[in-house]
Design a protein around this motif. Structure first.
Motif, PDB file in Angstrom:
ATOM      1  N   ALA A 240       0.997  -1.240   0.153  1.00 22.35           N
ATOM      2  CA  ALA A 240      -0.087  -0.099  -0.117  1.00 22.35           C
ATOM      3  C   ALA A 240       0.704   0.987  -0.302  1.00 22.35           C
ATOM      4  CB  ALA A 240      -0.962  -0.215   0.973  1.00 22.35           C
ATOM      5  N   MET A 241       1.930   1.592   0.806  1.00 27.35           N
ATOM      6  CA  MET A 241       2.913   2.513   0.997  1.00 27.35           C
ATOM      7  C   MET A 241       3.644   2.580  -0.540  1.00 27.35           C
ATOM      8  SD  MET A 241       3.505   5.059   2.402  1.00 27.35           S
ATOM      9  CE  MET A 241       3.553   4.484   3.829  1.00 27.35           C
ATOM     10  N   ARG A 242       4.114   2.201  -0.886  1.00 26.35           N
ATOM     11  CA  ARG A 242       4.676   1.298  -1.923  1.00 26.35           C
ATOM     12  C   ARG A 242       3.614   1.894  -3.701  1.00 26.35           C
ATOM     13  NH1 ARG A 242       5.416  -3.122  -3.783  1.00 26.35           N
ATOM     14  NH2 ARG A 242       6.787  -3.941  -1.672  1.00 26.35           N
ATOM     15  N   LEU A 243       2.850   1.855  -3.742  1.00 24.68           N
ATOM     16  CA  LEU A 243       1.752   2.137  -4.749  1.00 24.68           C
ATOM     17  C   LEU A 243       1.723   3.833  -4.168  1.00 24.68           C
ATOM     18  CD1 LEU A 243      -0.995  -0.705  -4.875  1.00 24.68           C
ATOM     19  CD2 LEU A 243       0.481   0.327  -6.652  1.00 24.68           C
ATOM     20  N   HIS A 244       1.248   4.471  -3.070  1.00 26.95           N
ATOM     21  CA  HIS A 244       1.039   5.880  -2.485  1.00 26.95           C
ATOM     22  C   HIS A 244       2.057   6.476  -2.954  1.00 26.95           C
ATOM     23  CE1 HIS A 244      -0.602   8.871  -0.745  1.00 26.95           C
ATOM     24  NE2 HIS A 244       0.590   9.252   0.124  1.00 26.95           N
ATOM     25  N   TYR A 245       4.038   5.661  -2.871  1.00 22.36           N
ATOM     26  CA  TYR A 245       4.748   6.352  -3.393  1.00 22.36           C
ATOM     27  C   TYR A 245       4.647   6.711  -4.948  1.00 22.36           C
ATOM     28  CZ  TYR A 245       7.129   7.526   0.677  1.00 22.36           C
ATOM     29  OH  TYR A 245       7.868   8.335   2.089  1.00 22.36           O
ATOM     30  N   ASP A 246       4.400   5.923  -5.007  1.00 28.27           N
ATOM     31  CA  ASP A 246       4.403   5.956  -7.236  1.00 28.27           C
ATOM     32  C   ASP A 246       2.955   6.531  -7.376  1.00 28.27           C
ATOM     33  OD1 ASP A 246       5.797   3.241  -7.605  1.00 28.27           O
ATOM     34  OD2 ASP A 246       3.805   1.915  -7.608  1.00 28.27           O
ATOM     35  N   ALA A 247       2.044   7.307  -7.050  1.00 27.21           N
ATOM     36  CA  ALA A 247       0.947   8.096  -6.423  1.00 27.21           C
ATOM     37  C   ALA A 247       1.467   9.335  -6.669  1.00 27.21           C
ATOM     38  CB  ALA A 247      -0.230   7.926  -6.210  1.00 27.21           C
ATOM     39  N   MET A 248       1.970   9.717  -5.617  1.00 23.51           N
ATOM     40  CA  MET A 248       2.780  11.066  -5.481  1.00 23.51           C
ATOM     41  C   MET A 248       3.877  11.175  -6.781  1.00 23.51           C
ATOM     42  SD  MET A 248       3.789  10.049  -1.351  1.00 23.51           S
ATOM     43  CE  MET A 248       4.740  12.270  -1.310  1.00 23.51           C
ATOM     44  N   GLU A 249       4.822  10.175  -7.236  1.00 22.04           N
ATOM     45  CA  GLU A 249       5.351  10.137  -8.066  1.00 22.04           C
ATOM     46  C   GLU A 249       5.070  11.225  -9.277  1.00 22.04           C
ATOM     47  OE1 GLU A 249       8.050   7.382  -7.620  1.00 22.04           O
ATOM     48  OE2 GLU A 249       8.788   7.881  -5.915  1.00 22.04           O
ATOM     49  N   LYS A 250       4.012  10.962  -9.685  1.00 25.53           N
ATOM     50  CA  LYS A 250       3.012  10.986 -10.954  1.00 25.53           C
ATOM     51  C   LYS A 250       1.748  12.176 -10.595  1.00 25.53           C
ATOM     52  CE  LYS A 250       2.165   6.373 -12.582  1.00 25.53           C
ATOM     53  NZ  LYS A 250       0.862   5.208 -12.663  1.00 25.53           N
ATOM     54  N   LYS A 251       1.433  12.829  -8.943  1.00 24.29           N
ATOM     55  CA  LYS A 251       0.773  13.570  -8.973  1.00 24.29           C
ATOM     56  C   LYS A 251       1.729  14.718  -7.804  1.00 24.29           C
ATOM     57  CE  LYS A 251      -3.925  15.581  -8.757  1.00 24.29           C
ATOM     58  NZ  LYS A 251      -5.663  15.121  -8.272  1.00 24.29           N
ATOM     59  N   PRO A 252       2.088  16.334  -8.581  1.00 21.86           N
ATOM     60  CA  PRO A 252       2.580  16.376  -6.870  1.00 21.86           C
ATOM     61  C   PRO A 252       1.791  17.079  -5.631  1.00 21.86           C
ATOM     62  CG  PRO A 252       3.318  17.510  -9.168  1.00 21.86           C
ATOM     63  CD  PRO A 252       2.143  16.543  -9.078  1.00 21.86           C
ATOM     64  N   LEU A 253       2.244  16.840  -4.813  1.00 25.62           N
ATOM     65  CA  LEU A 253       1.068  17.159  -3.063  1.00 25.62           C
ATOM     66  C   LEU A 253       0.792  18.862  -3.470  1.00 25.62           C
ATOM     67  CD1 LEU A 253       3.330  15.291  -0.935  1.00 25.62           C
ATOM     68  CD2 LEU A 253       0.840  14.970  -1.399  1.00 25.62           C
ATOM     69  N   LYS A 254       0.085  18.500  -2.850  1.00 29.83           N
ATOM     70  CA  LYS A 254      -1.022  20.081  -2.660  1.00 29.83           C
ATOM     71  C   LYS A 254      -0.164  20.994  -1.199  1.00 29.83           C
ATOM     72  CE  LYS A 254      -5.393  19.567  -4.645  1.00 29.83           C
ATOM     73  NZ  LYS A 254      -7.179  19.554  -3.883  1.00 29.83           N
ATOM     74  N   ALA A 255       0.419  22.336  -1.910  1.00 26.03           N
ATOM     75  CA  ALA A 255       1.232  23.049  -0.859  1.00 26.03           C
ATOM     76  C   ALA A 255      -0.137  23.090   0.292  1.00 26.03           C
ATOM     77  CB  ALA A 255       1.809  23.999  -1.374  1.00 26.03           C
ATOM     78  N   GLN A 256       0.863  22.961   1.799  1.00 27.44           N
ATOM     79  CA  GLN A 256       0.266  23.953   2.943  1.00 27.44           C
ATOM     80  C   GLN A 256       1.196  24.585   4.369  1.00 27.44           C
ATOM     81  OE1 GLN A 256      -0.777  20.309   5.508  1.00 27.44           O
ATOM     82  NE2 GLN A 256      -2.144  19.231   4.282  1.00 27.44           N
ATOM     83  N   GLY A 257       0.933  25.546   4.330  1.00 21.54           N
ATOM     84  CA  GLY A 257       1.149  26.328   5.057  1.00 21.54           C
ATOM     85  C   GLY A 257       2.002  26.096   6.110  1.00 21.54           C
ATOM     86  N   SER A 258       3.252  25.614   7.035  1.00 20.52           N
ATOM     87  CA  SER A 258       3.561  25.514   7.913  1.00 20.52           C
ATOM     88  C   SER A 258       2.832  26.218   8.862  1.00 20.52           C
ATOM     89  CB  SER A 258       5.580  26.533   7.466  1.00 20.52           C
ATOM     90  OG  SER A 258       6.430  26.150   7.135  1.00 20.52           O
ATOM     91  N   THR A 259       3.439  25.910   9.740  1.00 19.09           N
ATOM     92  CA  THR A 259       3.004  25.998  11.153  1.00 19.09           C
ATOM     93  C   THR A 259       3.786  26.271  12.047  1.00 19.09           C
ATOM     94  OG1 THR A 259       1.997  23.370  10.728  1.00 19.09           O
ATOM     95  CG2 THR A 259       1.746  24.743  13.652  1.00 19.09           C
ATOM     96  N   ARG A 260       3.852  27.252  12.641  1.00 20.67           N
ATOM     97  CA  ARG A 260       4.530  28.542  13.638  1.00 20.67           C
ATOM     98  C   ARG A 260       4.088  27.742  15.223  1.00 20.67           C
ATOM     99  NH1 ARG A 260       3.576  34.508  13.243  1.00 20.67           N
ATOM    100  NH2 ARG A 260       5.670  34.542  14.702  1.00 20.67           N
ATOM    101  N   GLY A 261       5.027  27.192  16.143  1.00 21.06           N
ATOM    102  CA  GLY A 261       4.457  27.331  17.369  1.00 21.06           C
ATOM    103  C   GLY A 261       5.588  27.221  18.301  1.00 21.06           C
ATOM    104  N   SER A 262       5.351  26.655  19.869  1.00 19.28           N
ATOM    105  CA  SER A 262       6.727  27.361  20.514  1.00 19.28           C
ATOM    106  C   SER A 262       6.322  25.770  21.550  1.00 19.28           C
ATOM    107  CB  SER A 262       6.666  28.127  21.102  1.00 19.28           C
ATOM    108  OG  SER A 262       4.986  28.080  22.492  1.00 19.28           O
ATOM    109  N   PHE A 263       7.673  25.261  22.263  1.00 17.69           N
ATOM    110  CA  PHE A 263       7.312  23.931  22.815  1.00 17.69           C
ATOM    111  C   PHE A 263       7.781  24.388  24.349  1.00 17.69           C
ATOM    112  CE2 PHE A 263       9.294  22.818  18.767  1.00 17.69           C
ATOM    113  CZ  PHE A 263       8.334  21.183  18.582  1.00 17.69           C
ATOM    114  N   ARG A 264       7.058  23.991  25.130  1.00 16.40           N
ATOM    115  CA  ARG A 264       7.662  24.085  26.218  1.00 16.40           C
ATOM    116  C   ARG A 264       7.892  22.142  26.841  1.00 16.40           C
ATOM    117  NH1 ARG A 264       3.663  23.225  30.634  1.00 16.40           N
ATOM    118  NH2 ARG A 264       2.008  22.988  28.590  1.00 16.40           N
ATOM    119  N   TYR A 265       8.726  22.414  28.048  1.00 14.84           N
ATOM    120  CA  TYR A 265       8.690  20.848  28.564  1.00 14.84           C
ATOM    121  C   TYR A 265       8.519  20.799  30.041  1.00 14.84           C
ATOM    122  CZ  TYR A 265      12.152  16.774  29.951  1.00 14.84           C
ATOM    123  OH  TYR A 265      12.365  15.907  30.650  1.00 14.84           O
TER     124      TYR A 265
END
Length: 278
Positions: A240-265
């Motif tokens: 299933a993963m191999r087939l998904h990568y095959d599809a990704m290589e034929k059709k580029p992914l739609k862009a998403q915006g980056s997520t700004r954020g902060s970390f707390r420990y």
């Protein structure tokens, strides 16, 4: 007057500089306190946040002791069968001095790659996962993305909804099989989302396909898909993963915006929290 007018901005700049320096020092100090596994997680999440929409809800990451420690606890009669989750989620950075330390030591030495997420947004990785992946940080990133995908898609809620609505009329065994089938579908869905997230974050190649192959070999798991399986078997999942990568290589992914954020420990709670910011 001229001196006074010029001195005020200078004093303000000095004050701002001191505040910025203090903030940077405080950030450096808490990051220095991070255990190495959580430092790695922070680095991975920072990269995944670039190019991916991780939502608006905070995501907390916890390093635990793992299922092998829980298995040993059950063997020793410390918990009832199927009621040993406490031992899988013990804080490996804390000393207990009641025999549990040895459970965690063996869990770390003999455990393998695992990860799970909760509906509330906490993602848990046993400490042994980091040992098993070694220098393969990209593989770890794929697993992190997979667990974030479960949380982002509300898979726990959807399973509960199906069980109490669409599967409500089914008898016990058919309902169990339907839930297992749904679980396997959700695993494949999270696999695909993880591959997409990795590509958007700039990871090259078929990292998640390679990670699946690596993880199954590391765990010695070459099982086939069974009706009672919560996860797809090795061949089905890799295909299933191999087939998904095959599809990704034929059709580029739609862009998403980056997520700004902060970390707390929080060392007491053993949580590294990533809080997205608008």
């Amino acid at each position: 007057m001229t001196f006074t007018k010029r001195a005020r901005p200078t004093a303000l700049l000095v004050g701002l500089g001191l505040l910025a320096g203090a903030a940077a020092l405080a950030t450096w100090a808490w990051q220095r306190r991070l255990p190495p596994e959580l430092r790695t997680l922070k680095r991975v999440v920072e990269r995944l946040s670039r190019g991916n929409d991780l939502g608006t809800q905070p995501i907390a990451f916890m390093v635990g002791s793992g299922s092998y420690a829980a298995y040993l606890a059950e063997q020793r009669g410390l918990c009832k069968p199927n009621q040993c989750e406490l031992f899988a989620q013990l804080n490996p950075y804390k000393r207990y001095a009641n025999g549990w330390d040895e459970l965690m030591r063996q869990g770390y030495a003999l455990g393998d790659i695992q990860g799970w997420s909760t509906s509330s947004g906490t993602v848990v990785f046993p400490r042994a996962t980091f040992r098993a992946y070694g220098h393969h940080e990209g593989y770890l990133a794929c697993t992190v993305a997979h667990e974030i995908a479960h949380f982002r898609r509300h898979h726990v809620f959807k399973s509960s909804y199906q069980e109490h609505h669409n599967f409500k009329a089914l008898k016990e065994k058919p309902k169990e099989l339907a839930l297992m089938r749904l679980s396997r579908q959700q695993e494949l869905e999270a696999d695909r989302d993880a591959a997409d997230m990795m590509a958007r974050a700039g990871y090259k190649g078929r990292v998640c396909q390679q990670e699946l192959e690596f993880a199954h070999r590391s765990a010695g798991d070459g099982s086939a898909t069974e009706p009672e399986s919560t996860h797809p078997g090795y061949e089905e999942r890799v295909k299933a993963m191999r087939l998904h990568y095959d599809a990704m290589e034929k059709k580029p992914l739609k862009a998403q915006g980056s997520t700004r954020g902060s970390f707390r420990y929080d060392a007491t709670d053993n949580l590294l929290t990533f809080s997205p910011q608008p």
